[in-house]
Design an enzyme around this catalytic site. Structure first.
Site, PDB file in Angstrom:
ATOM      1  N   SER A 204      -7.480  10.033   7.560  1.00  0.00           N
ATOM      2  CA  SER A 204      -7.717  11.139   8.481  1.00  0.00           C
ATOM      3  C   SER A 204      -6.798  12.320   8.165  1.00  0.00           C
ATOM      4  CB  SER A 204      -7.545  10.651   9.926  1.00  0.00           C
ATOM      5  OG  SER A 204      -7.999  11.612  10.842  1.00  0.00           O
TER       6      SER A 204
ATOM      7  N   ASP B   9     -11.532   8.629   4.766  1.00  0.00           N
ATOM      8  CA  ASP B   9     -12.226   9.504   5.708  1.00  0.00           C
ATOM      9  C   ASP B   9     -11.338  10.676   6.128  1.00  0.00           C
ATOM     10  OD1 ASP B   9     -14.809   9.825   6.749  1.00  0.00           O
ATOM     11  OD2 ASP B   9     -14.141   9.294   8.762  1.00  0.00           O
TER      12      ASP B   9
ATOM     13  N   HIS C 106     -14.694   6.028  11.850  1.00  0.00           N
ATOM     14  CA  HIS C 106     -13.578   6.726  11.200  1.00  0.00           C
ATOM     15  C   HIS C 106     -12.513   5.728  10.729  1.00  0.00           C
ATOM     16  CE1 HIS C 106     -11.321  10.301  10.252  1.00  0.00           C
ATOM     17  NE2 HIS C 106     -10.415  10.145  11.203  1.00  0.00           N
TER      18      HIS C 106
END
Length: 322
Positions: free
Chosen positions: A156, A184, A248
Site C-alpha cells: 500500500s 497493491d 487490498h
C-alpha cells in the site's frame, strides 16, 4: 472528485479541520524490527543491538537483507508482516528488517477519524523513504553490504515509500536496489502521478507489482512486471459483498504463500481490457512468470493475469511447472 475519496467526503467533508488528525512524526518515531534465525521474534534495531548481536559481521554480509514496509493505519508488528518475515528467514536465512512508522501512518489511535489523516500519511511516505535510504547507505558504506543483496517489499503506502527509498539511494550515488516488490501500491493520491511522485519501474533493478484491488490500489502498469491477481480487482475469499480492504491485504498474503510453498502462482501475458489471457496450460518459461522472489529469473516482462484460489496456498495450477 476522485471516486476513491467521495465516500469520505460525503461522510466527513463538513468536519472542522481541527478534528482531522495530522499524524505528525519524525525520524525518532521510526523503528526497525529485525528478524533472523537467531532472533525469530524480532528485536528493535538500535546502536546497542547492532553491536551486541553483530548483525552485519563479515561472515553474514553476503546474505540478503529485506526491508518490509507497511501501509496506512498499519505498523511493523502487524501479524501479516510478522508471518512474511518468518517465512523469509525460514526460506533462505534472510536478514529481515520490518520498518515501523505507525505514527506517520496514522496508527496511533483506533479512531474512525484516523482515516481522514490519509493525506498526511501520503506526505510522510517521502520522509520514511529517505530514512530507509540513509540507513541503506550506512549498511553499504560501514558494513559493506552490497546493494545487489538488498530488497524492499512494501504494501500500500509502503510500496511508494519503497519507491522513494529507491529514488533517494540513486540521489546518494549508490547503485539501485536489486528488487522492489510493490504489494497493491496505494491508489488514492498516486494513481494519476508520474514516476517522480510514486513507485516506478526505474526505482530498482527489478520492480514486481502485485495488484489485488482496483479501488484501494493503483491499477495501471508501473513495474517491470505487473501481476493482476484475479484481474486485479475483487479477490476470491473476500466475501460476496464489496470488500476492498480484504482484497487490498491479499497482496501481502499471496507473496507470503509464494515464499512458503513450492507451488507457483503463474502469470500469463495479458493486455488489459483488450484480450483474454491465454490458458496456463500454454505457458512456457519464456512467456509466463511465477509470482514471488524469483520472478526476476524469468525473461518475460509486462502485464500478467494470475488466477488464484480462495484459500492458502492460493495455487490454481497444481501439477503445472515452468
Amino acid at each position: 472528485m476522485n471516486f476513491k475519496y467521495s465516500i469520505l467526503f460525503i461522510c466527513f467533508g463538513t468536519l472542522d479541520r481541527g478534528l482531522i488528525p495530522e499524524c505528525p512524526f519524525n525520524e525518532y518515531d521510526i523503528l526497525f524490527f529485525v528478524y533472523t534465525r537467531q532472533q525469530r521474534d524480532g528485536i528493535v534495531l538500535t546502536e546497542e543491538t547492532l553491536q551486541n548481536y553483530d548483525l552485519f559481521k563479515k561472515s553474514t554480509i553476503s546474505r540478503q537483507v529485506v526491508f518490509i514496509d507497511h501501509g496506512f493505519l498499519s505498523n511493523g508488528n502487524n501479524e501479516n508482516f510478522i508471518a512474511m518475515a518468518k517465512a523469509l528467514i525460514e526460506k533462505d536465512n534472510f536478514l529481515v528488517i520490518s520498518v515501523d512508522w505507525k505514527k506517520g501512518a496514522c496508527n496511533a489511535f483506533a479512531s474512525t477519524l484516523d482515516y481522514l489523516g490519509y493525506s498526511t500519511a501520503v506526505g510522510n511516505t517521502r520522509h520514511v523513504g529517505k530514512y530507509v535510504a540513509d540507513f541503506t547507505k550506512l549498511l553499504v558504506e560501514q558494513y559493506k553490504v552490497s546493494m545487489s543483496n538488498i530488497r524492499l517489499i512494501g504494501h500500500s503506502l509502503g510500496a511508494h515509500t519503497s519507491g522513494f527509498a529507491g529514488k533517494e539511494v540513486q540521489e546518494l550515488k549508490l547503485n539501485k536496489y536489486s528488487n522492489i516488490d510493490g504489494l497493491d501500491p496505494a491508489g488514492p493520491s498516486f494513481d494519476s502521478n508520474d514516476c517522480p511522485e510514486r513507485l516506478c519501474e526505474t526505482d530498482a533493478e527489478y520492480v514486481q507489482i502485485i495488484h489485488t484491488s482496483n479501488i484501494l490500489g493503483v491499477y495501471s502498469k508501473i513495474g517491470t512486471v505487473d501481476f493482476y491477481m484475479n484481474y486485479g480487482s475483487h479477490q476470491p475469499g473476500c466475501g460476496r459483498f464489496f470488500s476492498p480492504s480484504c482484497s487490498h491485504t491479499k497482496a501481502v498474503k499471496y507473496l507470503t504463500e509464494c515464499i512458503k510453498h513450492e507451488c507457483c502462482l503463474i502469470g500469463t501475458p495479458w493486455k488489459k481490457y483488450f484480450s483474454t489471457p491465454k490458458p496456463i496450460s500454454q505457458c512456457t518459461k519464456d512467456t509466463c512468470v511465477c509470482v514471488g522472489l524469483n520472478a526476476k529469473s524469468y525473461p518475460a516482462r509486462g502485464s500478467f493475469y494470475v488466477p488464484v484460489e480462495a484459500t492458502a496456498p492460493y495455487c490454481h495450477n497444481e501439477g503445472i511447472k515452468l
